[in-house]
Design an enzyme around this catalytic site. Structure first.
Site, PDB file in Angstrom:
ATOM      1  N   ASP A  47       4.731   8.478  52.926  1.00  0.00           N
ATOM      2  CA  ASP A  47       4.449   8.061  51.318  1.00  0.00           C
ATOM      3  C   ASP A  47       5.363   9.091  50.667  1.00  0.00           C
ATOM      4  OD1 ASP A  47       3.464   6.897  49.158  1.00  0.00           O
ATOM      5  OD2 ASP A  47       1.453   7.661  49.397  1.00  0.00           O
ATOM      6  N   GLU A  99      -5.379   0.475  48.297  1.00  0.00           N
ATOM      7  CA  GLU A  99      -5.592   2.034  48.618  1.00  0.00           C
ATOM      8  C   GLU A  99      -6.700   2.523  47.858  1.00  0.00           C
ATOM      9  OE1 GLU A  99      -2.751   5.965  47.959  1.00  0.00           O
ATOM     10  OE2 GLU A  99      -2.225   4.419  46.631  1.00  0.00           O
TER      11      GLU A  99
END
Length: 343
Positions: free
Chosen positions: A288, A210
């Site tokens: 998320d 990420e």
């Protein structure tokens, strides 16, 4: 297979179909899914002042990833008891069910649920499971837990989380993973905890790729033996890594809305989910920390559909990928498949 021309623009009917598909979500942080109004109410009840973590409109207030982590932990600080987590679980699943989610795996950390103590963790887990069972009965949504250690808390603390995971592994706690600040330490620092979880029969995932580049994803696969990667989107920068992920059937838990809000990519059009998919990497879609990023699973589907011109057939395939990659047992998978109407 759809007989629709893939180059034809989507109609309102197409978007309605996409929005209302039953959905499987694999990447959801339990505390990160807490509706802000729920956290504000709990803070008032406990006389805790966390007003600085909210904007004037009542939403969570943060700038950038590290500030997001501090706001996340401040919001989590009002969750003190197993009963708090039971109420949180109900609130999360109500919101997910409204958006068509029929199966979700939530990241739950013993660090926040009992401070890493196994017996305290059992109490929290019992409360969460009771709320989840009620939600499955009343709302038709199934929850399974993935125990997570927190990377920036360090490898030693992670061992306590792994022990909690190992001691409660079974038909409900089905996996082990790691979240937190990806820029702290290395994936391999946590190999002991992952070995402990693997020996307990848990399936493995971790956040990688990420913030750090593709080498982080490669290390996660090679050092920890994970079969899923949280995010993993930076893999697109290394064609050889994409090939390896495809060959090994490593599945990415992609959270496009999160990546855009936090600045990993400037816009959804810049996001590499379609390119990863085209290279044969297995991708799924999740939210998320949905209230933090002003998203829902319905929003994720519709926004991707509009941006990439993906129709419902594409999302059915993504749901099949997600169901195949779910950490649950076969009986649960079969029950969810019926809800998805997958033959």
């Amino acid at each position: 297979m759809s007989d629709r021309d893939p180059d034809a623009p989507l109609t309102e009917e197409d978007l309605y179909e996409v929005a209302n598909l039953p959905k499987v979500e694999l990447h959801l942080h339990h505390e990160g899914a807490a509706p802000p109004q729920f956290i504000r109410g709990l803070a008032r009840e406990k006389n805790v002042d966390i007003s600085k973590v909210f904007r004037k409109d009542g939403s969570y207030d943060f700038q950038g990833f590290l500030h997001f982590l501090s706001v996340y932990e401040a919001a989590t600080s009002v969750l003190k008891t197993p009963d708090d987590y039971a109420c949180l679980t109900t609130a999360i699943l109500e919101e997910s069910a409204k958006n068509g989610v029929v199966y979700t795996e939530s990241f739950i950390s013993p660090d926040f649920c009992g401070g890493g103590d196994v017996e305290a963790w059992r109490d929290y887990l019992h409360a969460i499971r009771e709320a989840a069972d009620a939600a499955e009965r009343d709302m038709g949504i199934t929850l399974r837990g993935v125990v997570t250690c927190v990377r920036h808390f360090g490898p030693e603390q992670a061992k306590a989380s792994a022990l909690c995971a190992a001691e409660t592994a079974g038909d409900w706690i089905v996996g082990f993973g790691m979240g937190g600040d990806e820029n702290k330490g290395k994936q391999s620092d946590f190999a002991y905890s992952y070995d402990m979880a693997r020996e307990a029969g848990l399936k493995l995932t971790t956040h990688a790729g990420e913030w750090r580049g593709p080498s982080e994803v490669r290390e996660a696969v090679e050092a920890l033996g994970v079969i899923r990667i949280g995010h993993g989107v930076r893999a697109i920068e290394d064609p050889a890594l994409c090939e390896m992920l495809a060959e090994r059937d490593v599945v990415l838990e992609v959270c496009p809305g999160s990546n855009v809000v936090l600045g990993v990519y400037k816009s959804l059009r810049d996001h590499p989910i379609a390119k990863l998919k085209d290279r044969g990497v297995k991708v799924t879609v999740s939210t998320d920390d949905p209230p933090f990023f002003h998203t829902t699973m319905r929003d994720e589907y519709v926004n991707l559909a509009k941006t990439l011109n993906w129709d419902a057939s594409v999302f059915r395939d993504l749901n099949q990928t997600a169901l195949d990659a779910a950490f649950c047992d076969g009986a649960t998978r079969d029950a969810v498949a019926k809800r998805l109407e997958i033959s």
